[in-house]
Design an enzyme around this catalytic site. Structure first.
Site, PDB file in Angstrom:
ATOM      1  N   GLY A 235       0.796  -1.216   0.000  1.00 51.68           N
ATOM      2  CA  GLY A 235       0.000   0.000   0.000  1.00 51.68           C
ATOM      3  C   GLY A 235       0.829   1.266   0.000  1.00 51.68           C
ATOM      4  N   HIS A 236       0.156   2.371  -0.306  1.00 51.31           N
ATOM      5  CA  HIS A 236       0.840   3.653  -0.478  1.00 51.31           C
ATOM      6  C   HIS A 236       1.547   4.101   0.798  1.00 51.31           C
ATOM      7  CE1 HIS A 236      -3.310   5.751   0.471  1.00 51.31           C
ATOM      8  NE2 HIS A 236      -2.953   4.878   1.379  1.00 51.31           N
ATOM      9  N   GLY A 237       2.752   4.619   0.596  1.00 50.93           N
ATOM     10  CA  GLY A 237       3.523   5.152   1.698  1.00 50.93           C
ATOM     11  C   GLY A 237       4.170   4.121   2.594  1.00 50.93           C
TER      12      GLY A 237
END
Length: 355
Positions: A235-237
């Site tokens: 997932g993002h980040g």
């Protein structure tokens, strides 16, 4: 090659005929009289005594067997290296296919192979000896070091950065938009711009159909030497440390932080904003929604200490029996007069049976 030459290349102690000709490497049950196999798991030791293989890679203290043995500290790694001596993958000559579309501002390093229908966007910087197989797409602003190997249909989105010796298997997607939405005043989901790139270190492998999402802000990062298996979602980040294995169908929610030398086995899950310390192992199908200290082995969903989980699973299998015994005790107590129903404090053992 001769068995003696193979032993020298692998740094192994040979017990057997050094002049024996070997032609390949196979699994212990399939290997024939001219092939080499290995035993790295004790459960296969019995098969080693019956194998038809010319020689078996084993640990130094392994028992004597009829077949020749190549004794080395890490038989599995030696098997991998032996395989590389005999199996040669396809090679791709330098050159650019006439159907490839390469922006005039892109910088392509020397000795690159650019396959059919590859698209390279503006301001891409591609290091030397890159191999881009058919239908690979590099969006604008991508930077990649030397020896990038991107298999057919891999995609790297805008402004993502890849180190040296990165391999992208078929359908790998690096830098797609993270799953970010905010509910507006009308109760509808509004897309949050995903402005941060993915940064991938050196010697990273991203297997088929894995997805590493770009960050809302900042960057999604994968450390040197880490390996991302098929169908993994990062997932993002999120931040993944060095030499970490993320096995098939594992999912990391946004802003997960994974340490160095972690093993996330198949179908594991990490909730968003959780940290997993160095050296942690999550066994298959485990999930955590809390921070995990370094060195822990975690099982179950929700996940907890593997040793306790093993005991709990054993108890779980006995629950029907324990329930039957408890039901008998309760019925017996209910049938007694009230004055006799009270039992001494230690009258029940830990399984619920009457002493």
């Amino acid at each position: 090659m001769k068995l003696g030459e193979l032993a020298t290349r692998l740094g192994a102690e040979l017990r057997g005929d050094a002049d024996l000709e070997v032609t390949g490497v196979k699994g212990i049950e399939e290997a024939g009289p001219t092939e080499v196999t290995f035993v790295a798991n004790p459960r296969y030791a019995g098969l080693a005594r019956k194998t038809r293989a010319a020689a078996v890679l084993v640990e130094p203290g392994f028992q004597e067997i009829p077949a020749a043995t190549l004794r080395v500290t890490n038989p599995y790694l030696a098997f991998s290296r032996a395989l590389a001596f005999f199996y040669q993958p396809p090679t791709y000559a330098p050159g650019i296919h006439p159907t490839a579309v390469i922006d005039a501002t892109a910088q392509i390093g020397e000795q690159a192979h650019i396959g059919a229908y590859v698209v390279v966007g503006s301001n891409v910087r591609l290091g030397s000896h890159a191999t881009l197989l058919p239908h690979v797409v590099l969006y604008p602003g991508v930077e990649a070091g030397s020896q990038l190997f991107a298999h057919a249909h891999a995609v790297v989105r805008e402004n993502c950065i890849l180190g040296d010796h990165v391999t992208l298997e078929n359908g790998a997607i690096v830098g797609a938009d993270g799953f970010g939405f905010a509910k507006n005043e009308h109760g509808r989901w509004e897309k949050i711009p995903q402005s941060g790139p993915v940064r991938i270190g050196n010697r990273v492998d991203v297997q088929a159909n894995a997805c590493i999402d770009r960050a809302t802000v900042g960057a999604t990062e994968i450390g040197d030497g880490s390996k991302v298996d098929n169908l993994v979602q990062i997932g993002h980040g999120s931040k993944v440390g060095e030499d970490t294995l993320i096995c098939a169908q594992t999912g990391l929610a946004g802003s997960s932080v994974i340490g160095n030398n972690v093993i996330l086995a198949g179908q594991t899950g990490i909730a968003g904003h959780c940290s997993v310390g160095d050296g942690v192992v999550l066994t298959a199908q485990s999930a955590v929604s809390h921070d995990v200290p370094p060195g822990k082995v975690i099982s179950g969903s929700p996940g907890f200490d593997n040793r306790i989980w093993l005991r709990a699973v054993t108890i779980f299998q006995r629950l029907p029996e324990v329930l039957r015994r408890l039901d008998k005790v309760e019925k017996k107590l209910a049938s007694q007069p009230a004055s006799q129903a009270a039992l001494p404090q230690a009258s029940l053992d830990q399984n619920g049976s009457q002493e």
